[in-house]
Write a protein that holds these residues in place. Structure first.
Motif, PDB file in Angstrom:
ATOM      1  N   UNK A   1     -20.157 -12.802 -64.291  1.00  0.00           N
ATOM      2  CA  UNK A   1     -21.673 -12.647 -64.307  1.00  0.00           C
ATOM      3  C   UNK A   1     -22.242 -13.507 -62.961  1.00  0.00           C
ATOM      4  N   UNK A   2     -21.142 -14.252 -62.510  1.00  0.00           N
ATOM      5  CA  UNK A   2     -21.857 -15.322 -61.307  1.00  0.00           C
ATOM      6  C   UNK A   2     -20.836 -15.461 -60.487  1.00  0.00           C
ATOM      7  N   UNK A   3     -21.165 -15.395 -59.315  1.00  0.00           N
ATOM      8  CA  UNK A   3     -20.309 -15.909 -58.023  1.00  0.00           C
ATOM      9  C   UNK A   3     -19.794 -17.334 -58.004  1.00  0.00           C
ATOM     10  N   UNK A   4     -19.295 -17.980 -58.942  1.00  0.00           N
ATOM     11  CA  UNK A   4     -18.894 -19.245 -58.952  1.00  0.00           C
ATOM     12  C   UNK A   4     -17.498 -19.406 -59.528  1.00  0.00           C
ATOM     13  N   UNK A   5     -16.897 -20.500 -59.054  1.00  0.00           N
ATOM     14  CA  UNK A   5     -15.508 -20.831 -59.411  1.00  0.00           C
ATOM     15  C   UNK A   5     -15.615 -22.254 -59.893  1.00  0.00           C
ATOM     16  N   UNK A   6     -14.754 -22.601 -60.964  1.00  0.00           N
ATOM     17  CA  UNK A   6     -14.655 -23.900 -61.780  1.00  0.00           C
ATOM     18  C   UNK A   6     -13.424 -24.322 -61.393  1.00  0.00           C
ATOM     19  N   UNK A   7     -13.151 -25.545 -60.977  1.00  0.00           N
ATOM     20  CA  UNK A   7     -11.673 -26.000 -60.704  1.00  0.00           C
ATOM     21  C   UNK A   7     -11.333 -26.774 -62.180  1.00  0.00           C
ATOM     22  N   UNK A   8     -10.358 -26.665 -62.967  1.00  0.00           N
ATOM     23  CA  UNK A   8      -9.994 -27.189 -64.119  1.00  0.00           C
ATOM     24  C   UNK A   8      -8.433 -27.808 -63.708  1.00  0.00           C
TER      25      UNK A   8
END
Length: 135
Positions: free
Chosen positions: A99-106
């Motif tokens: 739903x959002x154009x974001x990316x999270x690094x884990x």
């Protein structure tokens, strides 16, 4: 030169088995499923004042196998989201939301510990470490 049937069968079997393994994305998705709770001690950097404040902070993620999830935190209303693994690089997983154009690094330390590195020191001065909640 004729190859014995056993050699042909063995070769075809190996090719079949090699193609049946899980992709890195599938492994990461399975690894991520579960409930993860913020380890507030990761915020302190050895500072006793920050340690007092950090104990009041709560954050918890729940990643489900159907790729839905929930977030509950101290300063934010509960949020439901749909997640996906965008890519995997070794022990680092890049997580996206549909739903959002974001990316999270884990970054996985082990199967029960994951760190979200700070990308903006002004907004988030420390890396956030989450530990799997094991029931």
């Amino acid at each position: 030169m004729k190859l014995p049937r056993r050699c042909i069968f063995l070769g075809l079997s190996l090719l079949f088995l090699a193609g049946c393994g899980e992709s890195a994305t599938q492994v990461a998705e399975k690894r991520l499923v579960g409930r993860w709770k913020l380890d507030s001690s990761s915020l302190t950097n050895g500072n006793p004042l920050l340690a007092m404040v950090a104990t009041t902070l709560k954050a918890e993620f729940d990643f489900r196998a159907d790729r839905t999830g929930t977030f509950a935190g101290s300063f934010q209303a509960n949020e439901t989201f749909t997640w996906k693994v965008n890519r995997v690089d070794g022990t680092t997983v890049y997580l996206g939301r549909t739903d959002k154009p974001q990316e999270t690094k884990l970054m996985f330390t082990d199967d029960n510990t994951v760190t979200v590195p700070s990308t903006d020191p002004e907004k988030m001065p420390a890396n956030l470490t989450f530990r799997r909640v094991i029931n």
